[in-house]
Scaffold this motif. Structure first.
Motif, PDB file in Angstrom:
ATOM      1  N   GLY A   3       1.134  -0.951   0.025  1.00 40.46           N
ATOM      2  CA  GLY A   3      -0.096   0.227  -0.118  1.00 40.46           C
ATOM      3  C   GLY A   3       1.200   1.254  -0.219  1.00 40.46           C
ATOM      4  N   TYR A   4       1.395   1.163   0.576  1.00 42.42           N
ATOM      5  CA  TYR A   4       2.631   2.148   0.953  1.00 42.42           C
ATOM      6  C   TYR A   4       3.581   2.338  -0.765  1.00 42.42           C
ATOM      7  CZ  TYR A   4       2.051   2.394   6.282  1.00 42.42           C
ATOM      8  OH  TYR A   4       1.816   2.429   7.085  1.00 42.42           O
ATOM      9  N   LEU A   5       3.699   1.184  -1.281  1.00 39.46           N
ATOM     10  CA  LEU A   5       4.805   1.149  -2.390  1.00 39.46           C
ATOM     11  C   LEU A   5       3.360   1.484  -3.221  1.00 39.46           C
ATOM     12  CD1 LEU A   5       7.353   0.703  -3.783  1.00 39.46           C
ATOM     13  CD2 LEU A   5       6.476  -1.808  -4.346  1.00 39.46           C
ATOM     14  N   ARG A  43       2.293   8.819  -6.550  1.00 38.89           N
ATOM     15  CA  ARG A  43       3.208  10.229  -6.231  1.00 38.89           C
ATOM     16  C   ARG A  43       3.839  10.322  -7.170  1.00 38.89           C
ATOM     17  NH1 ARG A  43       1.332  12.668  -0.483  1.00 38.89           N
ATOM     18  NH2 ARG A  43      -0.491  11.723  -0.057  1.00 38.89           N
ATOM     19  N   GLY A  44       4.876   9.514  -8.122  1.00 41.36           N
ATOM     20  CA  GLY A  44       5.238   9.955  -9.045  1.00 41.36           C
ATOM     21  C   GLY A  44       6.794   9.165  -8.757  1.00 41.36           C
ATOM     22  N   CYS A  45       6.933   8.337  -8.306  1.00 40.29           N
ATOM     23  CA  CYS A  45       8.344   7.072  -8.214  1.00 40.29           C
ATOM     24  C   CYS A  45       7.766   6.390  -9.249  1.00 40.29           C
ATOM     25  CB  CYS A  45       7.832   6.488  -6.863  1.00 40.29           C
ATOM     26  SG  CYS A  45       9.141   4.513  -7.569  1.00 40.29           S
ATOM     27  N   LYS A  70      -1.854  -5.059  -7.696  1.00 38.18           N
ATOM     28  CA  LYS A  70      -2.571  -3.362  -7.232  1.00 38.18           C
ATOM     29  C   LYS A  70      -2.276  -2.661  -7.979  1.00 38.18           C
ATOM     30  CE  LYS A  70      -3.789  -4.685  -2.884  1.00 38.18           C
ATOM     31  NZ  LYS A  70      -4.613  -4.641  -2.778  1.00 38.18           N
ATOM     32  N   ASP A  71      -1.971  -2.877  -9.690  1.00 40.97           N
ATOM     33  CA  ASP A  71      -1.290  -1.894 -10.328  1.00 40.97           C
ATOM     34  C   ASP A  71      -0.524  -1.190 -10.495  1.00 40.97           C
ATOM     35  OD1 ASP A  71      -2.934  -1.264 -12.763  1.00 40.97           O
ATOM     36  OD2 ASP A  71      -3.401   0.184 -12.449  1.00 40.97           O
ATOM     37  N   ILE A  72       0.248  -1.623  -9.753  1.00 41.63           N
ATOM     38  CA  ILE A  72       1.632  -0.758  -9.793  1.00 41.63           C
ATOM     39  C   ILE A  72       2.583  -1.705 -11.271  1.00 41.63           C
ATOM     40  CG2 ILE A  72       3.876  -0.696  -9.017  1.00 41.63           C
ATOM     41  CD1 ILE A  72       2.296  -0.779  -6.250  1.00 41.63           C
TER      42      ILE A  72
END
Length: 141
Positions: free
Chosen positions: A13-15, A21-23, A47-49
């Motif tokens: 979640g933090y990731l 936010r732009g990472c 998580k769609d990262i």
């Protein structure tokens, strides 16, 4: 996940928040079992990262380094690598050679499974990186 995070789902979640936010890429801590990375990649995909992930591989070339590195990162050694460490820890030249061979095989597996970004944690030992690159000379072009 992060060694100090109690729940892997919180870490993801933090990731996700960082990426939102732009990472634009992620770098993993070192790992010795590629299945740990594959599991992580699956979990972040769910998580769609979708940013590139740089896999952190550390060639372990001496026995003191193994224990300290595992303590700092919270990682464990897979049985196959533990057997290598147990067998060669008293022979520095053999441990170096076995550590480089293990990291080389680990990278070959990563590449074979579609991992395109790999970072070598060599602890300021460029000769180790050079040997691994030599081992991969016809694989990485």
């Amino acid at each position: 996940g992060h060694v100090e995070c109690e729940h892997k789902s919180d870490d993801i979640g933090y990731l996700k928040d960082k990426v939102d936010r732009g990472c634009d890429f992620l770098t993993t801590q070192m790992f010795f079992d590629n299945n740990v990375l594959y599991n992580f990649l699956y979990r972040i995909m769910m998580k769609d990262i979708r940013v590139p992930v740089v896999a952190g591989v550390m060639p372990v070339t001496n026995s003191r380094q193994i224990k300290r590195s595992c303590e700092l990162s919270g990682t464990t050694l897979p049985p196959r690598f533990q057997a290598i460490a147990d067998k060669f820890s008293d022979n520095p030249k053999a441990m170096r050679q076995a550590g480089i061979a293990y990291a080389t095989e680990q990278i070959i597996d990563l590449i074979s499974n579609g991992v395109t970004h790999i970072h070598l944690y060599t602890m300021n030992k460029p000769d180790i990186a050079a040997q691994i690159m030599s081992n991969l000379s016809d694989i990485i072009r």
